[in-house]
Design a protein around this motif. Structure first.
Motif, PDB file in Angstrom:
ATOM      1  N   ARG A  64       0.804  -1.217   0.000  1.00 10.15           N
ATOM      2  CA  ARG A  64       0.000   0.000   0.000  1.00 10.15           C
ATOM      3  C   ARG A  64       0.843   1.276   0.000  1.00 10.15           C
ATOM      4  N   GLY A  93       2.297   2.415  -2.523  1.00 10.94           N
ATOM      5  CA  GLY A  93       2.057   3.085  -3.802  1.00 10.94           C
ATOM      6  C   GLY A  93       2.923   2.611  -4.958  1.00 10.94           C
ATOM      7  N   LYS A  94       3.452   1.386  -4.886  1.00  9.51           N
ATOM      8  CA  LYS A  94       4.336   0.870  -5.940  1.00  9.51           C
ATOM      9  C   LYS A  94       3.603   0.722  -7.271  1.00  9.51           C
ATOM     10  N   PRO A 134      -5.537   1.133  -9.486  1.00 11.47           N
ATOM     11  CA  PRO A 134      -5.251  -0.237  -9.935  1.00 11.47           C
ATOM     12  C   PRO A 134      -5.136  -1.170  -8.727  1.00 11.47           C
ATOM     13  N   VAL A 148       0.115   9.816  -8.807  1.00 14.40           N
ATOM     14  CA  VAL A 148      -1.143  10.164  -9.442  1.00 14.40           C
ATOM     15  C   VAL A 148      -1.877  11.118  -8.509  1.00 14.40           C
TER      16      VAL A 148
HETATM   17  P1  GDP Z   1       1.334  -1.066  -3.537  1.00 13.80           P
HETATM   18  O1  GDP Z   1       0.698  -2.066  -2.635  1.00 13.80           O
HETATM   19  O2  GDP Z   1       2.641  -0.583  -2.969  1.00 13.80           O
HETATM   20  O3  GDP Z   1       1.452  -1.500  -4.957  1.00 13.80           O
HETATM   21  O4  GDP Z   1       0.392   0.237  -3.486  1.00 13.80           O
HETATM   22  P2  GDP Z   1      -0.615   0.803  -4.592  1.00 13.80           P
HETATM   23  O5  GDP Z   1       0.131   1.453  -5.685  1.00 13.80           O
HETATM   24  O6  GDP Z   1      -1.595  -0.225  -4.953  1.00 13.80           O
HETATM   25  O7  GDP Z   1      -1.295   1.968  -3.749  1.00 13.80           O
HETATM   26  C1  GDP Z   1      -2.127   1.682  -2.647  1.00 13.80           C
HETATM   27  C2  GDP Z   1      -3.178   2.740  -2.541  1.00 13.80           C
HETATM   28  O8  GDP Z   1      -2.566   3.989  -2.178  1.00 13.80           O
HETATM   29  C3  GDP Z   1      -3.904   3.040  -3.840  1.00 13.80           C
HETATM   30  O9  GDP Z   1      -4.974   2.154  -4.034  1.00 13.80           O
HETATM   31  C4  GDP Z   1      -4.357   4.455  -3.617  1.00 13.80           C
HETATM   32  O10 GDP Z   1      -5.514   4.472  -2.815  1.00 13.80           O
HETATM   33  C5  GDP Z   1      -3.222   5.062  -2.823  1.00 13.80           C
HETATM   34  N1  GDP Z   1      -2.240   5.792  -3.665  1.00 13.80           N
HETATM   35  C6  GDP Z   1      -1.149   5.299  -4.311  1.00 13.80           C
HETATM   36  N2  GDP Z   1      -0.484   6.284  -4.938  1.00 13.80           N
HETATM   37  C7  GDP Z   1      -1.145   7.425  -4.682  1.00 13.80           C
HETATM   38  C8  GDP Z   1      -0.949   8.812  -5.038  1.00 13.80           C
HETATM   39  O11 GDP Z   1       0.008   9.200  -5.737  1.00 13.80           O
HETATM   40  N3  GDP Z   1      -1.862   9.700  -4.562  1.00 13.80           N
HETATM   41  C9  GDP Z   1      -2.912   9.320  -3.773  1.00 13.80           C
HETATM   42  N4  GDP Z   1      -3.748  10.249  -3.359  1.00 13.80           N
HETATM   43  N5  GDP Z   1      -3.125   8.053  -3.420  1.00 13.80           N
HETATM   44  C10 GDP Z   1      -2.262   7.115  -3.859  1.00 13.80           C
END
Ligand code: GDP
Length: 463
Positions: free
Chosen positions: A36, A38-39, A101, A379
């Protein structure tokens, strides 16, 4: 002589092609962070902006674009056939529909080719154009939490973990598990069924620590993000009070053997197969979520980040050096989701991240790794708006909030510039509501400082 000159030209051409191939560059850029952090959003946005929105206006700080030397960037087939391809198309389609995503939970890769005009030097003399191949590698930060296990035998690892389980806030949840392991004769013969049940119970505990208590110092990390190893016996182990005379065939010996296999094959395997190949690394950190979870969770995350940094500090941890010759020369820590703040608080977020890693950072600089910290947003889900209240101008953010499913305007909290003590922690804590991604009117996806990130990680390779 005509023939000769033709042959000569051919040689010249061949030599030039060879040289050019030698100059074409290839780098492995690894992306990590806890789940979570943000990868998925980051990689999707990075690829999107490079391949579909690479304009001066959109990426002003990325020098290859700034100086109009980028010809084209596109995704190309990867060379590593045993790693899943990062689902870029799915990701970008979700974003364009205003949805985040779904996160990936294992190692993924995607290759991008950037064709550009070299600025000067040998590259520019030899050829009009050059290609930089970038392998993006996305892997769960949870996997890095296992590094200390390389130095610990089963008894010492168990001792550390049981210490943790016997402390608040873990103890309240761990009592049943601790009672179960206390009731078993570990010198007795192996009972596979019992071991599987206990491993499942321990895995459940780790999950709970992560999902409910939001803790991040959790081992083994693969239990949380098993990827291809889901259900494999190599993951079915847990900490046990030491039994000094455990014979082969005993319960204790069995669990110990699994621990050793895990460390050797899974932990060490990851370093040798993947980590040792990385040239550059970005670590994404969601400080805002940690702040929102309160003081204890924030502290735990600080600890986790510092544990994670040890992977890049080769000077000190020579046990990494014993495994392989590390190549990473640039490391970026990025505080993500800065679109949750108003623009004049981005600096605070960077300072907070900086102060968390300051000690470790000095060691890294000493080791010759270039390191930087930034606050960014892959984003942007919000737009900045000025709101006047009682004659005062307030910088607010506006976006479609997930909880209410409505457009909302908020005055965001100001993050602290350094970690706060319990006494300093604000009484009502910090809150950062979540928003849907904003794709804007003409499907333009906005970012904050993604171009700075690109410049730090790739700029020098595109000179
Ligand atoms: P991962 O588990 O590291 O791959 O994380 P994700 O890329 O799936 O991000 C997890 C959640 O964080 C997303 O579903 C969004 O709700 C939030 N998120 C990720 N990047 C951003 C960003 O640049 N801006 C905002 N506002 N939320 C983000």
């Amino acid at each position: 002589s005509l023939k000769n000159s033709a042959t000569f030209k051919q040689y010249q051409l061949q030599a030039q092609q060879l040289l050019q191939r030698g100059l074409d560059q290839h780098i492995k850029l690894a992306v990590t962070g806890l789940s979570r952090s943000g990868k998925t959003a980051f990689i999707t946005a990075l690829v999107h902006h490079l391949t579909e929105q690479a304009t001066k206006q959109n990426l002003p700080f990325f020098s290859v674009i700034q100086s109009e030397r980028l010809i084209a960037a596109k995704t190309v087939p990867q060379s590593e056939l045993d790693i899943t391809t990062f689902p870029y198309r799915d990701g970008i389609n979700s974003l364009k529909q205003g949805l985040w995503p779904s996160s990936t939970e294992r190692i993924n890769t995607l290759r991008i080719a950037i064709k550009y005009r070299p600025a000067s030097g040998l590259r520019a003399q030899i050829s009009e154009t050059q290609t930089l191949l970038i392998d993006l590698i996305d892997y769960p930060g949870e996997w890095l939490m296992d590094l200390p296990m390389l130095e610990l035998n089963f008894a010492s690892w168990s001792w550390q973990q049981l210490e943790l389980l016997n402390q608040s806030p873990r103890l309240q949840h761990a009592e049943a598990f601790l009672n179960h392991i206390a009731a078993i004769d570990w010198q007795g013969p192996v009972d596979e069924q019992q071991l599987t049940e206990l491993a499942t119970e321990y895995q459940g505990l780790l999950r709970k620590f992560k999902d409910e208590l939001k803790l991040s110092v959790l081992q083994p990390g693969r239990m949380l993000m098993p990827g291809d190893l889901a259900g494999a016996p190599i993951l079915a182990f847990f900490p046990l009070p030491e039994v000094t005379q455990a014979e082969e065939g005993s319960m204790y010996h069995h669990v110990k053997t699994r621990y050793q296999a895990y460390v050797k094959e899974v932990v060490q395997g990851f370093y040798q197969q993947h980590f040792s190949q990385f040239d550059r690394q970005i670590v994404l950190v969601d400080l805002l979520d940690a702040l929102a979870q309160g003081h204890d969770v924030f502290n735990e995350q600080t600890q986790a980040i510092n544990q994670l940094i040890r992977h890049f500090s080769y000077g000190k941890s020579n046990f990494i050096k014993r495994l392989f010759q590390p190549k990473i020369d640039k490391l970026l820590f990025a505080a993500t989701k800065s679109d949750h703040l108003s623009a004049h608080h981005h600096k605070d977020l960077t300072l907070l991240l900086d102060s968390i890693i300051s000690t470790a950072k000095n060691d890294l600089i000493f080791d010759g790794v270039k390191i930087d910290t930034m606050a960014m947003s892959s984003v942007s889900a919000t737009t900045p708006v000025m709101v006047e209240q009682k004659g005062e101008k307030l910088s607010c953010i506006r976006g479609k909030e997930i909880a209410s499913n409505q457009l909302m305007t908020y005055l965001p909290a100001q993050p602290p510039m350094r970690p706060l003590t319990v006494q300093e922690w604000p009484q009502h804590g910090f809150q950062f509501p979540a928003f849907y991604p904003d794709v804007g009117s003409n499907n333009g996806i906005r970012h904050i400082r993604l171009d700075h990130v690109m410049e730090f990680l790739l700029g020098d390779k595109l000179k």
